[in-house]
Design an enzyme around this catalytic site. Structure first.
Site, PDB file in Angstrom:
ATOM      1  N   SER A  15       6.819  -5.759   3.604  1.00  0.00           N
ATOM      2  CA  SER A  15       6.981  -4.474   2.912  1.00  0.00           C
ATOM      3  C   SER A  15       6.482  -3.272   3.706  1.00  0.00           C
ATOM      4  O   SER A  15       6.874  -2.150   3.417  1.00  0.00           O
ATOM      5  CB  SER A  15       6.303  -4.508   1.545  1.00  0.00           C
ATOM      6  OG  SER A  15       4.900  -4.463   1.678  1.00  0.00           O
ATOM      7  N   LYS A  54       0.159  -0.700   1.062  1.00  0.00           N
ATOM      8  CA  LYS A  54       1.219   0.301   0.908  1.00  0.00           C
ATOM      9  C   LYS A  54       0.741   1.625   1.509  1.00  0.00           C
ATOM     10  O   LYS A  54      -0.407   1.767   1.901  1.00  0.00           O
ATOM     11  CB  LYS A  54       1.562   0.524  -0.578  1.00  0.00           C
ATOM     12  CG  LYS A  54       1.917  -0.728  -1.351  1.00  0.00           C
ATOM     13  CD  LYS A  54       3.204  -1.348  -0.904  1.00  0.00           C
ATOM     14  CE  LYS A  54       3.481  -2.642  -1.671  1.00  0.00           C
ATOM     15  NZ  LYS A  54       4.549  -3.415  -1.081  1.00  0.00           N
TER      16      LYS A  54
END
Length: 141
Positions: A15, A54
């Site tokens: 990700s 993230k």
């Protein structure tokens, strides 16, 4: 100079590509402050046991929208040289006070704030300080 909480993590998903690759090792410190562009470690908002990595995109009080493969903050496009490719999805969110919108750099292959929305500050447990492995890709953030 006080002692801060330091934690070591292994990246287990794609990700955050291309910034962080699967099997990279990172160091995160308990953050005193957070800013747009910081790579952070957070508890899974959906209750999973893993820690997620993230990037902070939306700050408290901001309006974040994706349009034409770009991210716009309060109507203005932002430069994001670190993303794999611009988002193919549409999203429009107001970030509440005390919360942050976090997205993966691999925007179209990341389960992130585009799915579950902004996260409370208390869910963010660390700010990534460096990638220490593999050594040939050592980097301070």
């Amino acid at each position: 100079f006080g002692i801060r909480e330091v934690r070591f993590y292994r990246i287990s998903s794609s990700s955050m590509e291309p910034s962080l690759l699967v099997e990279d090792r990172i160091v995160a410190m308990k953050p005193e402050s957070l800013g747009r562009g910081d790579i952070v470690v957070l508890r899974d908002p959906e209750g999973g046991r893993d820690r997620l990595t993230k990037r902070i995109v939306g700050m408290p009080g901001e309006r974040v929208e994706t349009k034409n493969r770009t991210v716009r903050i309060n109507g203005e496009s932002i430069e994001e040289p670190y993303v794999k490719e611009g988002p193919l999805y549409r999203m429009k969110v107001e970030v509440p006070e005390g919360e942050y919108l976090v997205l993966g750099d691999n925007r179209n292959e990341s389960e992130d704030g585009s799915t579950w929305g902004p996260v409370p500050r208390a869910m963010i447990t660390g700010r990534v300080f460096c990638r220490y492995w593999p050594w040939k890709r050592f980097r301070l953030f």
